[in-house]
Write an enzyme that holds these catalytic residues in place. Structure first.
Site, short mmCIF file in Angstrom:
data_model
loop_
_atom_site.label_atom_id
_atom_site.label_comp_id
_atom_site.label_asym_id
_atom_site.label_seq_id
_atom_site.Cartn_x
_atom_site.Cartn_y
_atom_site.Cartn_z
N THR A 39 3.05 6.76 -3.58
CA THR A 39 2.56 7.49 -4.76
C THR A 39 3.44 8.69 -5.08
OG1 THR A 39 0.31 6.75 -4.40
CG2 THR A 39 0.55 8.79 -5.61
N SER A 86 3.21 1.40 0.21
CA SER A 86 3.32 1.32 1.67
C SER A 86 2.60 0.14 2.33
CB SER A 86 2.91 2.63 2.32
OG SER A 86 1.55 2.89 2.17
N THR A 119 0.94 6.92 1.27
CA THR A 119 -0.02 7.47 2.24
C THR A 119 -0.87 6.40 2.92
OG1 THR A 119 -1.74 7.83 0.56
CG2 THR A 119 -0.19 9.65 0.97
N ASP A 120 -0.93 5.18 2.32
CA ASP A 120 -1.83 4.17 2.90
C ASP A 120 -1.39 3.74 4.30
OD1 ASP A 120 -3.58 4.14 0.79
OD2 ASP A 120 -2.48 2.59 -0.30
C1 SIN Z 1 0.97 3.77 -1.06
O1 SIN Z 1 0.54 3.92 0.08
O2 SIN Z 1 2.13 3.35 -1.28
C2 SIN Z 1 0.12 4.04 -2.24
C3 SIN Z 1 -0.87 5.10 -1.99
C4 SIN Z 1 -0.28 6.46 -1.76
O3 SIN Z 1 0.90 6.66 -1.55
O4 SIN Z 1 -1.09 7.42 -1.75
#
Ligand code: SIN
Length: 370
Positions: A39, A86, A119-120
């Protein structure tokens, strides 16, 4: 045409002078930003709205250029390692990213590395790096929970804090860290608690420090093995052993394992359903290493192992498994217990442990030390 109108036309038509980009002072520490997507690189179809977005879209150059303040704290180098959401990250990516980071950190002129990440799956990549980067230099993993084109994006301030931490001599020896929302968290303890800004925390464990106005301030050090103390060497490894992660649930019958499975992390508060007990007995009889984890990352029931080589508790609900023994006469491998580690991180430690041994007693030692 009035004079006022002519002036207005001239003003509108005048070419906008390019804003001079701040030039970093040469004595600033050198930090490399390696981008993987997420993100923090997310772009919306309708920028500046609350609408949806595509993670892993902006390039590392665009991300860095959007934060000119970075040049006050470091000389920035950039590298586009991947540009994906991710959940697309695989264990093979962990291995090649860690090799790349290890290689780069040998450079005497490089102070630290920042990895931008979705973050995932940030927890897993950061913990893999924590276990496999053999350096004292800081490695900081950072993400964002709002897209780069969204309202009040958190990516720019998170990236700035991450770079300030990676550039700081105070961060040496702290292992791989996650820096988000002004918090400096060990990669061992960081966890995504909720998908909004401020959503990364440590559960019951403390933070290492904070990024305040004057920069990173540390209050604690990680006590578990990491960095130059790690035994895990991935130099000659391209693929990691297959380890399954399974939750216990009422009526469960245990996992269906493929022929390559070498380890299983079984997640339960304590005890297993009857069908699962049979499945895990069979798994242990096949010599597959069974690790028991608590859903929220607490110690498994029974506390730390009672002594070297002893698994604390038999997942069938029986007594502690003991050194190399299951229930008498069953010839079962002992169960390994997790010591305060999220199940998905226990899986990563087990994958690395299995690159060195299949002896559950030795694997229990890894869980006691890392
Ligand atoms: C991801 O993990 O690529 C999408 C969600 C995020 O980065 O918060």
């Amino acid at each position: 045409m009035t004079r006022r109108f002519v002036l207005a036309v001239l003003l509108v038509a005048a070419p906008v002078a390019a804003q001079p980009q701040p030039v970093p002072a040469p004595e600033l520490p050198r930090v490399r930003v390696i981008a993987t997507g997420g993100t923090i690189a997310g772009v919306q179809d309708a920028p500046g709205t609350l609408g949806g977005y595509r993670a892993g879209t902006r390039t590392v150059g665009e991300i860095v250029q959007s934060v000119p303040e970075l040049t006050r704290f470091a000389q920035i180098e950039t590298e586009q390692f991947l540009n994906v959401a991710s959940p697309e990250i695989t264990p093979a990516h962990w291995v090649s990213l860690s090799k790349r980071v290890n290689e780069l950190l040998k450079r005497p002129d490089l102070e630290g590395i920042v990895v931008t990440h979705g973050t995932d799956r940030l927890e897993e990549t950061a913990f893999f790096l924590y276990l496999t980067v053999k350096s004292d230099k800081p490695v900081v993993v950072v993400g964002a929970q709002r897209p780069a084109t969204g309202i009040s994006p958190d990516g720019p301030i998170n990236l700035l804090s991450a770079v300030r931490t990676a550039a700081s001599p105070k961060a040496r020896g702290m292992g791989v860290m996650v820096v988000m929302d002004d918090r400096i968290i060990s990669a061992r303890e960081n966890r995504k608690l909720y998908p909004r800004t401020g959503g990364f925390g440590t559960g019951e464990m403390g933070m290492l420090g904070v990024v305040a106005g004057r920069g990173p301030e540390f209050f604690f050090r990680p006590a578990r093995r990491h960095g130059v103390d790690t035994e895990f060497d991935i130099t000659a490894i391209d693929t990691l052993p297959t380890v399954e992660l399974v939750f216990s649930y009422p009526g469960g019958e245990g996992p269906r394992l493929g022929p390559d499975t070498q380890g299983v992390v079984a997640v339960t508060t304590s005890g297993f359903a009857p069908g699962e007990r049979d499945a895990f007995t069979e798994i242990r009889r096949r010599g597959i290493v069974l690790v028991q984890a608590f859903p929220t990352g607490e110690h498994v029931a029974g506390g730390p192992p009672p002594g070297p080589g002893a698994g604390p508790r038999d997942p069938q609900g029986g007594p502690p498994a003991g050194a190399g023994q299951g229930r008498p006469g069953q010839n079962l491998a002992p169960t390994v217990s997790v010591q305060h580690l999220l199940p998905q991180k226990a899986r990563i430690l087990l994958m690395l442990a299995l690159t060195k041994t299949r002896d559950p007693r030795e694997i229990q030692r890894f869980f006691g030390e890392y």
